[in-house]
Design a protein around this motif. Structure first.
Motif, mmCIF file in Angstrom:
data_model
loop_
_atom_site.group_PDB
_atom_site.id
_atom_site.type_symbol
_atom_site.label_atom_id
_atom_site.label_comp_id
_atom_site.label_asym_id
_atom_site.label_seq_id
_atom_site.Cartn_x
_atom_site.Cartn_y
_atom_site.Cartn_z
ATOM 1 N N GLU A 81 31.698 -28.037 -2.427
ATOM 2 C CA GLU A 81 32.133 -29.334 -1.900
ATOM 3 C C GLU A 81 32.123 -30.384 -3.002
ATOM 4 O OE1 GLU A 81 31.602 -31.076 2.284
ATOM 5 O OE2 GLU A 81 29.903 -31.882 1.159
ATOM 6 N N LEU A 82 31.166 -30.276 -3.932
ATOM 7 C CA LEU A 82 31.151 -31.204 -5.069
ATOM 8 C C LEU A 82 32.394 -31.043 -5.938
ATOM 9 C CD1 LEU A 82 27.401 -30.965 -6.213
ATOM 10 C CD2 LEU A 82 28.481 -32.815 -4.926
ATOM 11 N N LEU A 83 33.001 -29.846 -5.898
ATOM 12 C CA LEU A 83 34.235 -29.596 -6.634
ATOM 13 C C LEU A 83 35.466 -29.966 -5.812
ATOM 14 C CD1 LEU A 83 33.482 -26.054 -8.163
ATOM 15 C CD2 LEU A 83 32.933 -28.307 -9.127
ATOM 16 N N SER A 84 35.250 -30.437 -4.563
ATOM 17 C CA SER A 84 36.341 -30.763 -3.631
ATOM 18 C C SER A 84 37.212 -29.547 -3.340
ATOM 19 C CB SER A 84 37.203 -31.910 -4.188
ATOM 20 O OG SER A 84 36.432 -33.068 -4.372
ATOM 21 N N VAL A 85 36.560 -28.402 -3.131
ATOM 22 C CA VAL A 85 37.249 -27.160 -2.798
ATOM 23 C C VAL A 85 37.196 -26.964 -1.284
ATOM 24 C CG1 VAL A 85 37.143 -24.637 -2.985
ATOM 25 C CG2 VAL A 85 36.840 -26.060 -5.016
ATOM 26 N N ASN A 86 38.260 -26.459 -0.716
ATOM 27 C CA ASN A 86 38.339 -26.186 0.712
ATOM 28 C C ASN A 86 37.378 -25.058 1.079
ATOM 29 O OD1 ASN A 86 39.010 -25.646 3.352
ATOM 30 N ND2 ASN A 86 41.181 -25.267 2.958
ATOM 31 N N LEU A 87 36.312 -25.374 1.809
ATOM 32 C CA LEU A 87 35.269 -24.394 2.114
ATOM 33 C C LEU A 87 35.747 -23.303 3.061
ATOM 34 C CD1 LEU A 87 32.120 -26.696 2.527
ATOM 35 C CD2 LEU A 87 32.944 -25.541 0.478
ATOM 36 N N SER A 88 36.757 -23.574 3.866
ATOM 37 C CA SER A 88 37.230 -22.573 4.831
ATOM 38 C C SER A 88 37.877 -21.378 4.135
ATOM 39 C CB SER A 88 38.222 -23.200 5.807
ATOM 40 O OG SER A 88 39.388 -23.631 5.128
ATOM 41 N N SER A 89 38.293 -21.539 2.896
ATOM 42 C CA SER A 89 38.936 -20.451 2.149
ATOM 43 C C SER A 89 37.958 -19.711 1.249
ATOM 44 C CB SER A 89 40.080 -21.017 1.292
ATOM 45 O OG SER A 89 41.017 -21.698 2.089
ATOM 46 N N LEU A 90 36.699 -20.101 1.285
ATOM 47 C CA LEU A 90 35.699 -19.556 0.368
ATOM 48 C C LEU A 90 35.323 -18.134 0.745
ATOM 49 C CD1 LEU A 90 34.068 -20.642 -2.058
ATOM 50 C CD2 LEU A 90 32.279 -21.311 -0.455
ATOM 51 N N SER A 91 35.358 -17.226 -0.232
ATOM 52 C CA SER A 91 34.957 -15.832 -0.025
ATOM 53 C C SER A 91 33.489 -15.677 -0.386
ATOM 54 C CB SER A 91 35.818 -14.918 -0.900
ATOM 55 O OG SER A 91 35.377 -13.586 -0.809
ATOM 56 N N ARG A 92 32.754 -14.932 0.450
ATOM 57 C CA ARG A 92 31.319 -14.749 0.225
ATOM 58 C C ARG A 92 30.967 -13.269 0.209
ATOM 59 N NH1 ARG A 92 28.338 -19.384 1.702
ATOM 60 N NH2 ARG A 92 29.736 -21.151 1.847
ATOM 61 N N SER A 93 29.964 -12.924 -0.570
ATOM 62 C CA SER A 93 29.377 -11.588 -0.501
ATOM 63 C C SER A 93 27.884 -11.728 -0.708
ATOM 64 C CB SER A 93 29.978 -10.654 -1.551
ATOM 65 O OG SER A 93 29.642 -11.089 -2.851
ATOM 66 N N ASP A 94 27.139 -10.686 -0.364
ATOM 67 C CA ASP A 94 25.695 -10.738 -0.505
ATOM 68 C C ASP A 94 25.316 -10.844 -1.979
ATOM 69 O OD1 ASP A 94 25.332 -10.517 2.208
ATOM 70 O OD2 ASP A 94 25.178 -8.327 2.167
ATOM 71 N N VAL A 95 24.330 -11.691 -2.246
ATOM 72 C CA VAL A 95 23.819 -11.849 -3.604
ATOM 73 C C VAL A 95 22.557 -11.012 -3.743
ATOM 74 C CG1 VAL A 95 22.958 -13.497 -5.307
ATOM 75 C CG2 VAL A 95 24.729 -14.196 -3.697
ATOM 76 N N GLU A 96 22.484 -10.253 -4.828
ATOM 77 C CA GLU A 96 21.283 -9.440 -5.060
ATOM 78 C C GLU A 96 20.066 -10.352 -5.174
ATOM 79 O OE1 GLU A 96 19.384 -6.342 -8.352
ATOM 80 O OE2 GLU A 96 21.428 -7.073 -8.576
ATOM 81 N N ARG A 97 19.029 -10.011 -4.447
ATOM 82 C CA ARG A 97 17.816 -10.829 -4.456
ATOM 83 C C ARG A 97 17.181 -10.834 -5.838
ATOM 84 N NH1 ARG A 97 13.365 -9.368 -0.649
ATOM 85 N NH2 ARG A 97 12.543 -11.325 -1.412
ATOM 86 N N ASN A 98 16.872 -12.032 -6.288
ATOM 87 C CA ASN A 98 16.196 -12.202 -7.567
ATOM 88 C C ASN A 98 14.697 -12.218 -7.288
ATOM 89 O OD1 ASN A 98 15.487 -12.770 -10.165
ATOM 90 N ND2 ASN A 98 16.578 -14.717 -10.292
ATOM 91 N N LEU A 99 14.086 -11.023 -7.247
ATOM 92 C CA LEU A 99 12.701 -10.892 -6.802
ATOM 93 C C LEU A 99 11.727 -11.605 -7.736
ATOM 94 C CD1 LEU A 99 12.499 -7.142 -5.689
ATOM 95 C CD2 LEU A 99 12.752 -9.155 -4.249
ATOM 96 N N SER A 100 10.839 -12.392 -7.144
ATOM 97 C CA SER A 100 9.774 -13.040 -7.896
ATOM 98 C C SER A 100 8.501 -12.225 -7.741
ATOM 99 C CB SER A 100 9.523 -14.459 -7.377
ATOM 100 O OG SER A 100 10.636 -15.285 -7.618
ATOM 101 N N PRO A 101 7.842 -11.850 -8.830
ATOM 102 C CA PRO A 101 6.622 -11.038 -8.713
ATOM 103 C C PRO A 101 5.513 -11.792 -8.003
ATOM 104 C CG PRO A 101 6.884 -11.846 -10.959
ATOM 105 C CD PRO A 101 8.152 -12.190 -10.233
ATOM 106 N N SER A 102 4.747 -11.060 -7.220
ATOM 107 C CA SER A 102 3.592 -11.661 -6.546
ATOM 108 C C SER A 102 2.473 -11.896 -7.558
ATOM 109 C CB SER A 102 3.086 -10.734 -5.445
ATOM 110 O OG SER A 102 2.553 -9.539 -6.014
ATOM 111 N N ARG A 103 1.464 -12.607 -7.122
ATOM 112 C CA ARG A 103 0.327 -12.899 -8.007
ATOM 113 C C ARG A 103 -0.347 -11.612 -8.484
ATOM 114 N NH1 ARG A 103 -3.623 -17.913 -7.214
ATOM 115 N NH2 ARG A 103 -4.856 -17.679 -9.102
ATOM 116 N N ASP A 104 -0.450 -10.607 -7.609
ATOM 117 C CA ASP A 104 -1.078 -9.347 -7.997
ATOM 118 C C ASP A 104 -0.256 -8.624 -9.055
ATOM 119 O OD1 ASP A 104 -3.347 -9.543 -6.410
ATOM 120 O OD2 ASP A 104 -2.355 -8.670 -4.674
ATOM 121 N N VAL A 105 1.057 -8.613 -8.889
ATOM 122 C CA VAL A 105 1.929 -7.980 -9.886
ATOM 123 C C VAL A 105 1.810 -8.707 -11.216
ATOM 124 C CG1 VAL A 105 4.340 -7.528 -10.497
ATOM 125 C CG2 VAL A 105 3.518 -7.020 -8.191
ATOM 126 N N ILE A 106 1.750 -10.032 -11.172
ATOM 127 C CA ILE A 106 1.596 -10.818 -12.401
ATOM 128 C C ILE A 106 0.297 -10.446 -13.113
ATOM 129 C CG2 ILE A 106 1.124 -13.158 -13.249
ATOM 130 C CD1 ILE A 106 3.188 -14.142 -11.208
#
Length: 324
Positions: free
Chosen positions: A191-216
């Motif tokens: 929307e900041l680019l003034s692009v028509n959102l109704s035409s926007l294509s979406r797909s699942d984004v791979e989760r960027n896993l954050s390590p837990s405190r124990d893993v750290i």
């Protein structure tokens, strides 16, 4: 006249989702008269260009190719906007960007940047650096580092960009779902680019896993025997196993520690609020108690710790065997 838009991050503010959406919607962007620059992109982000500027300055290897593509697009007068996106830009001194890309100095420019509350930002930033092998110091030491001090100076960051590009329009956004268009970071950005959102294509984004405190804690213990690049490989070997307790958010501060840390920024955030968000009654939502019961979380962590230790040690031994 064609406007140059630079999305500079900051890191850990939905940049991966935004950049993937930009890459997937290049045809839509073209129809909307927006050119998503191709030179210096790694996958969907201009991280190669930004890293080259950060490490090599004006001698960066994309120099000639960047100007060739940029000049061609600007001369065509076909596009209303030329777009670059990399969170690494927020980690580079803006005057260095200007020195390396002087062609930007006399162009209409917009700089888009998202900010999250400082405690959330440093926590996510630290986890990202540790899992990528970029740091092997405890979180408490990171909080006292110059890097941490620099990345949380939001006023200084925007002042630097304003001084280097005085004609640029700065568009800061608070990274909280309640502030986003449709409650979605991608919709908000487009929307900041003034692009028509109704035409926007979406797909699942791979989760960027954050390590837990124990893993750290386990990775930090392994850092005495493995270099950073190896820790990155160990993390990646283990993360695909979907282990309980492997990933977590906002678990490096207690509530009292979080509130104390946030209090450090009361005065600078007041200035930031008044300067860039005078219409908002509140800049960031205050820290709150975790929604889950603390005792239940501790019990669960105790139960998961042996599984995590076994998996990470196995990944470490496997890596050692591969090298021998």
């Amino acid at each position: 006249m064609t406007e140059v838009v630079i999305h500079i991050g900051t890191p850990k503010t939905g940049t991966t989702a935004i950049q993937q959406a930009l890459s997937e919607n290049e045809e839509l962007l073209d129809r909307e008269s927006i050119w998503f620059l191709k030179v210096g992109r790694h996958r969907a982000a201009h991280n190669d260009l930004a890293n080259a500027i950060l490490r090599h300055g004006k001698a960066h290897r994309f120099y000639d190719k960047f100007f060739e593509e940029f000049d061609k697009i600007m001369a065509s007068q076909k596009y209303r906007m030329v777009l670059l996106s990399s969170e690494i830009f927020s980690l580079i001194r803006p005057n260095r960007v200007l020195q390396c890309l002087p062609i930007l100095s006399d162009k209409p420019m917009k700089i888009i940047v998202y900010f999250r509350r400082q405690d959330q930002y440093v926590e996510a930033f630290y986890k990202q650096r540790l899992k990528n092998g970029r740091t092997v110091i405890p979180f408490s030491e990171f909080l006292e580092s110059r890097v941490c001090e620099r990345i949380t100076d939001y006023n200084g960051l925007l002042k630097g960009w304003s001084e280097s590009f005085p004609a640029a329009v700065i568009v800061p956004r608070v990274y909280q779902r309640i502030n986003f268009t449709d409650g979605d970071i991608v919709s908000d950005f487009f929307e900041l680019l003034s692009v028509n959102l109704s035409s926007l294509s979406r797909s699942d984004v791979e989760r960027n896993l954050s390590p837990s405190r124990d893993v750290i804690d386990i990775l930090l213990a392994l850092s005495a025997h493995f270099k950073g690049s190896d820790l990155r490989k160990i993390f990646r070997k283990a993360k695909g196993q979907n282990l309980p307790g492997f990933s977590a958010k906002e678990d490096l501060f207690t509530l009292a520690e979080r509130q104390l840390y946030c209090a450090k920024f009361d005065q600078t955030n007041k200035t930031f609020h008044q300067t860039y968000f005078p219409q908002k009654p509140e800049l960031f939502s205050p820290p709150a108690q975790a929604s889950r019961d603390q005792r239940a979380m501790l019990f669960e962590a105790d139960r998961n710790r042996p599984v995590l230790l076994t998996a990470l040690l196995k990944a470490a031994f496997d890596l050692k065997a591969e090298k021998n």
